[in-house]
Design an enzyme around this catalytic site. Structure first.
Site, PDB file in Angstrom:
ATOM      1  N   HIS A  61       1.718  -3.298   1.359  1.00 24.50           N
ATOM      2  CA  HIS A  61       0.939  -2.137   1.329  1.00 24.50           C
ATOM      3  C   HIS A  61      -0.115  -3.064   0.934  1.00 24.50           C
ATOM      4  O   HIS A  61      -0.142  -3.212  -0.118  1.00 24.50           O
ATOM      5  CB  HIS A  61       1.311  -0.886   0.719  1.00 24.50           C
ATOM      6  CG  HIS A  61       0.801   0.617   1.590  1.00 24.50           C
ATOM      7  ND1 HIS A  61      -0.615   0.585   0.589  1.00 24.50           N
ATOM      8  CD2 HIS A  61       0.492   1.154   2.389  1.00 24.50           C
ATOM      9  CE1 HIS A  61      -0.992   1.002   1.513  1.00 24.50           C
ATOM     10  NE2 HIS A  61      -0.542   2.497   2.176  1.00 24.50           N
ATOM     11  N   ASP A  67       7.708  -2.029  -5.106  1.00 28.60           N
ATOM     12  CA  ASP A  67       7.127  -0.549  -4.884  1.00 28.60           C
ATOM     13  C   ASP A  67       8.302   0.067  -3.824  1.00 28.60           C
ATOM     14  O   ASP A  67       8.673   0.121  -2.823  1.00 28.60           O
ATOM     15  CB  ASP A  67       6.116  -1.747  -3.530  1.00 28.60           C
ATOM     16  CG  ASP A  67       5.380  -0.170  -2.457  1.00 28.60           C
ATOM     17  OD1 ASP A  67       5.672   1.386  -2.721  1.00 28.60           O
ATOM     18  OD2 ASP A  67       4.098  -0.714  -2.249  1.00 28.60           O
ATOM     19  N   GLN A 112       8.865   3.803  -0.338  1.00 32.28           N
ATOM     20  CA  GLN A 112      10.026   4.126   1.124  1.00 32.28           C
ATOM     21  C   GLN A 112      10.926   3.761   1.020  1.00 32.28           C
ATOM     22  O   GLN A 112      11.522   5.142   1.939  1.00 32.28           O
ATOM     23  CB  GLN A 112       9.240   3.049   1.844  1.00 32.28           C
ATOM     24  CG  GLN A 112       8.197   2.746   2.716  1.00 32.28           C
ATOM     25  CD  GLN A 112       7.418   3.916   3.456  1.00 32.28           C
ATOM     26  OE1 GLN A 112       8.306   4.724   4.186  1.00 32.28           O
ATOM     27  NE2 GLN A 112       6.340   4.605   3.369  1.00 32.28           N
ATOM     28  N   LYS A 153       6.762  11.391   0.029  1.00 32.37           N
ATOM     29  CA  LYS A 153       7.700  10.369   0.902  1.00 32.37           C
ATOM     30  C   LYS A 153       8.995  11.177   0.414  1.00 32.37           C
ATOM     31  O   LYS A 153       9.820  10.509   0.848  1.00 32.37           O
ATOM     32  CB  LYS A 153       7.643   9.189   0.203  1.00 32.37           C
ATOM     33  CG  LYS A 153       5.898   8.112   0.855  1.00 32.37           C
ATOM     34  CD  LYS A 153       5.556   6.762   0.581  1.00 32.37           C
ATOM     35  CE  LYS A 153       4.278   6.885   0.883  1.00 32.37           C
ATOM     36  NZ  LYS A 153       4.024   7.120   2.050  1.00 32.37           N
ATOM     37  N   CYS A 186      -2.018   0.098   7.045  1.00 30.83           N
ATOM     38  CA  CYS A 186      -2.647  -0.786   5.551  1.00 30.83           C
ATOM     39  C   CYS A 186      -1.597  -2.284   5.117  1.00 30.83           C
ATOM     40  O   CYS A 186      -0.931  -1.885   4.108  1.00 30.83           O
ATOM     41  CB  CYS A 186      -1.888   0.382   4.203  1.00 30.83           C
ATOM     42  SG  CYS A 186      -3.350   2.281   4.432  1.00 30.83           S
TER      43      CYS A 186
END
Length: 411
Positions: free
Chosen positions: A128, A205, A208, A231, A369
């Site tokens: 991202h 990261d 997700q 999220k 993104c």
């Protein structure tokens, strides 16, 4: 055909999400934009309302009853996050505005303190923008170099190429756990062990992955892990950073102000202990407290059951969309979270998104993104349908019907 997962009462779950029960463009809402943000159960919405109605107060510094109640509820969320990701100590959990804020915090503190001229930072092609741009800015400032892990055509990292990038110059590897654009789940344990072998630190990261996968930061031995509440069925504008205690203590503060200090004088300032050293100013108290309800909600439903249902939806969607002439898939990794990224030959993804929206179906279109990833595939963008526990096979049937109609119309 059984339209529901056998292990969960999906209709009962759907009843807990007020936003799902509406019409869009005269059609029942089908919400397939969960990778952008998940919807919120009533317990989370009620927690926000209850905070402002009952205990609204600033935290930590107040001596009165409301301040004490707000502080207790606020810090309870930190403890829940510790357990949610299996951090060793509650002090290793820092509240942030979200994943992007957490990455920028690490770049501004660890990056500026420990990365210098000639050093190297490794990211992947599927990152991202929030896990690319802060490192580009840091490299420009420090004279460091950004290296990029390439992909194969299925959207999987080329691990031999990754290992070849690593050297004693590598100071940080910053990589996504699960791709927001493709759904690919990366081999994080292997990535971390290889990085540690050359003395590099690793940032994962987890924006997700947190809602789909079990996270154990101790088992992974990850140095930094960041995610966003919105999220994971929680509010927007709130997230967290996990960091190993030793690293957090060595890092300079991110911002100056209230709460991050012990003493202030014009002759000098001493900083607070972690986690407060990185939490300057009045935090997002209401949303932090409400996020605790989201964590509890996930625990009650069960991550394993959520994951099984989402995987069932993913397989079903792939099967239904595969039967449509002209559909092209992007990212067919062996290990994925519940994301289907696709296009229709000769049709712009924005047009597909608008035509699906006319049928009440919410998907995400564009580059997500991840412009370097789109450049790798040689496309402007994709249509992304991302699934959550409250989605059904009946909704996927509506998606497939819509895509098939668009494909015939535009052929």
């Amino acid at each position: 055909m059984n339209m529901m997962s056998t292990s969960l009462d999906i209709e009962r779950i759907r009843e807990q999400f007020p936003i799902l029960h509406q019409e869009v463009n005269g059609k029942p809402l089908v919400y397939f934009d969960n990778a952008a943000t998940t919807q919120k159960p009533t317990v989370v919405i009620s927690a926000l309302e209850n905070y402002y109605k009952g205990i609204n107060s600033n935290i930590h510094r107040g001596a009165h009853a409301l301040a004490d109640q707000a502080t207790t509820a606020f810090e309870a969320t930190r403890l829940s996050i510790k357990d949610f990701i299996n951090a060793k100590e509650v002090e290793e959990v820092i509240f942030t505005k979200g994943t992007t804020d957490g990455i920028n915090l690490i770049a501004a503190t660890f990056g500026r303190a420990f990365i210098g001229e000639g050093d190297e930072i490794v990211v992947s092609t599927m990152e991202h923008h929030s896990n690319i741009v802060p490192w580009q800015m840091l490299c420009e400032e420090k004279g460091a170099q950004l290296k990029v892990i390439p992909l194969n055509a299925k959207g999987e990292l080329l691990m031999e190429e990754y290992e070849a990038l690593l050297s004693e110059k590598t100071k940080l590897v910053a990589v996504v756990h699960a791709s927001n654009a493709l759904g690919t789940v990366n081999p994080i344990s292997e990535i971390i062990s290889n990085a540690h072998a050359v003395g590099a630190k690793v940032l994962v990261d987890g924006a997700q992955s947190c809602s789909h996968l079990d996270i154990d930061v101790q088992a992974l031995d990850v140095d930094f892990f960041v995610s966003s509440a919105h999220k994971i069925y929680g509010p927007t504008g709130m997230g967290f950073l996990y960091g190993k205690r030793q690293l957090l203590e060595e890092m300079p503060p991110y911002q100056g102000g209230g709460e991050m200090i012990k003493t202030v004088s014009f002759e000098g300032t001493t900083y607070n202990e972690i986690p407060y050293k990185f939490e300057a100013g009045t935090p997002n108290i209401a949303d932090v407290i409400a996020f605790n309800e989201a964590i509890h909600w996930i625990s009650q439903v069960g991550k394993e059951a959520i994951r099984a249902h989402e995987n069932e939806l993913l397989a079903y969607a792939h099967e239904k969309l595969s039967a449509i002439d002209g559909v092209i898939f992007y990212g067919e990794a062996e290990d994925k979270v519940a994301v289907v990224s696709f296009g229709i030959q000769g049709v712009h993804p924005f047009d597909i998104g608008m035509m699906l929206d006319a049928r009440g179906i919410a998907v995400r279109t564009g580059h997500h993104c991840t412009q370097p990833l789109m450049q790798f595939f040689g496309i402007e963008g994709t249509v992304r349908a991302s699934f959550s526990v409250y989605n059904t096979k009946e909704e996927i049937d509506k998606l497939a019907e819509g895509v098939a109609k668009i494909a015939r119309m535009m052929a």
